[in-house]
Design a protein around this motif. Structure first.
Motif, short mmCIF file in Angstrom:
data_model
loop_
_atom_site.label_atom_id
_atom_site.label_comp_id
_atom_site.label_asym_id
_atom_site.label_seq_id
_atom_site.Cartn_x
_atom_site.Cartn_y
_atom_site.Cartn_z
N CYS A 18 0.83 -1.21 0.00
CA CYS A 18 0.00 0.00 0.00
C CYS A 18 0.86 1.25 0.00
N ALA A 165 -10.08 -0.13 3.05
CA ALA A 165 -9.65 0.41 4.33
C ALA A 165 -9.14 -0.70 5.25
N ASP A 166 -9.83 -1.84 5.26
CA ASP A 166 -9.40 -2.98 6.07
C ASP A 166 -8.04 -3.49 5.61
N ILE A 168 -5.65 -1.82 3.99
CA ILE A 168 -4.59 -0.86 4.34
C ILE A 168 -4.27 -0.95 5.82
N ASP A 169 -5.31 -1.10 6.65
CA ASP A 169 -5.10 -1.23 8.09
C ASP A 169 -4.30 -2.49 8.42
N TYR A 171 -2.26 -4.03 6.37
CA TYR A 171 -0.91 -3.82 5.84
C TYR A 171 -0.06 -3.03 6.83
N LYS A 172 -0.62 -1.95 7.36
CA LYS A 172 0.15 -1.11 8.28
C LYS A 172 0.47 -1.86 9.57
N THR A 173 -0.41 -2.76 9.96
CA THR A 173 -0.18 -3.55 11.17
C THR A 173 0.88 -4.62 10.94
N LYS A 217 -0.83 -9.09 16.56
CA LYS A 217 -1.62 -7.94 16.10
C LYS A 217 -2.23 -8.22 14.73
N LYS A 221 -6.39 -8.23 13.29
CA LYS A 221 -6.88 -7.49 12.13
C LYS A 221 -7.39 -8.45 11.04
#
Length: 293
Positions: A18, A165-166, A168-169, A171-173, A217, A221
């Motif tokens: 992302c 959005a899920d 990307i969230d 991915y960041k986690t 984590k 998610k």
């Protein structure tokens, strides 16, 4: 089973990372998916090099193919597939294939494919090209393939803003501060992605290492996403998925990747996509080199 799921996840995270450029590409692709309909015209040429294992003789041949058709939204489409097999047959003969072995291979093939939501229908020509002996007993001109995917009104919409959005969230986690070695390059409305097998495996390795270090984590998610997608129960067992971190061994992954790297040495992808208001043009050069192991 779990390692397979995890590798797919890591590939999604690393190759479709992302980054701002990838997000822009996904946004442009989403506009295309919202079109009411489109015409498809694709010309492909498959270039092959084959080695006879008995004498080391190499032959090269081309297999031209085309895909032409129309689509209505994302649920209905008709595509006509054609391919020229003359060069293939000639080169296979050079490699020692006997006339008897090639007698059922036509010089060319052409067949239609129809898609209507979860229904997939092939013209009889498709089956005739694969096995004339088998197809001779087929009376119908069109054959609908059995589908195990029926329409599910509650299934996840992968084009939705919620899913994006899920993702990307997640991915960041899983991959904080991760930067792929080969990002999509953007010039105006043209997007280019170039990578070789070394780049791809390097990104996969980094993605897996980062994800494992953040696995607890990641699971928190990932589970809601799997449930929204209505994945089979055996794939969304939280306890089993959580245990993956304990069974993961970096040395095993390194060994597997070393084998893949050796087998696919020289493989690469070079893809350019240009988006216009009512047209998408894509040029791809994909090299798959399989070494004898």
């Amino acid at each position: 089973k779990l390692i397979s799921i995890f590798l797919i996840l890591a590939m999604l995270m690393s190759l479709v990372a992302c980054t701002p450029n990838t997000t822009a590409y996904l946004d442009a692709s989403k506009k295309v998916s919202s079109w009411k309909g489109s015409n498809v015209n694709a010309e492909l040429t498959y270039n092959f090099e084959v080695t006879n294992p008995e004498n080391g003789q190499k032959v090269t041949f081309k297999l031209p193919a085309s895909f032409k058709g129309q689509s209505e939204g994302q649920e209905k489409a008709k595509v006509t597939v054609t391919a020229n097999l003359k060069d293939f047959k000639a080169q296979m003969t050079k490699l020692g294939a006997k006339a008897e072995e090639l007698k059922n291979v036509k010089d060319s093939l052409s067949f239609d494919i129809f898609v209507d939501k979860d229904r997939v229908i092939f013209s009889k020509d498709f089956f005739t090209s694969l096995s004339p002996e088998f197809a001779k007993d087929i009376k119908e001109n069109y054959i609908e393939l059995p589908s195990s995917y029926g329409q599910n009104q509650n299934s996840i919409n992968f084009d939705s803003e919620e899913f994006k959005a899920d993702l990307i969230d997640l991915y960041k986690t899983a991959l904080p501060n991760f930067k792929p070695s080969t990002d999509i390059q953007v010039k105006g409305n043209t997007y280019t992605y170039k990578a070789n097998i070394d780049d791809i495996l390097a990104d996969l390795s980094k993605a897996i290492e980062l994800s494992v270090s953040n696995w607890d984590k990641v699971v928190e998610k990932l589970m809601p996403m799997l449930e929204k997608a209505q994945m089979p129960n055996e794939l969304i067992n939280k306890d089993e998925i959580s245990k993956f971190k304990d069974s993961y061994k970096k040395e095993d992954l390194n060994k597997t990747f070393a084998e893949i790297k050796n087998i696919l040495k020289g493989s690469s992808i070079n893809q350019t996509t240009t988006f216009e208001d009512n047209k998408v043009t894509q040029n791809s050069k994909i090299t798959v080199n399989v070494e004898n192991s």
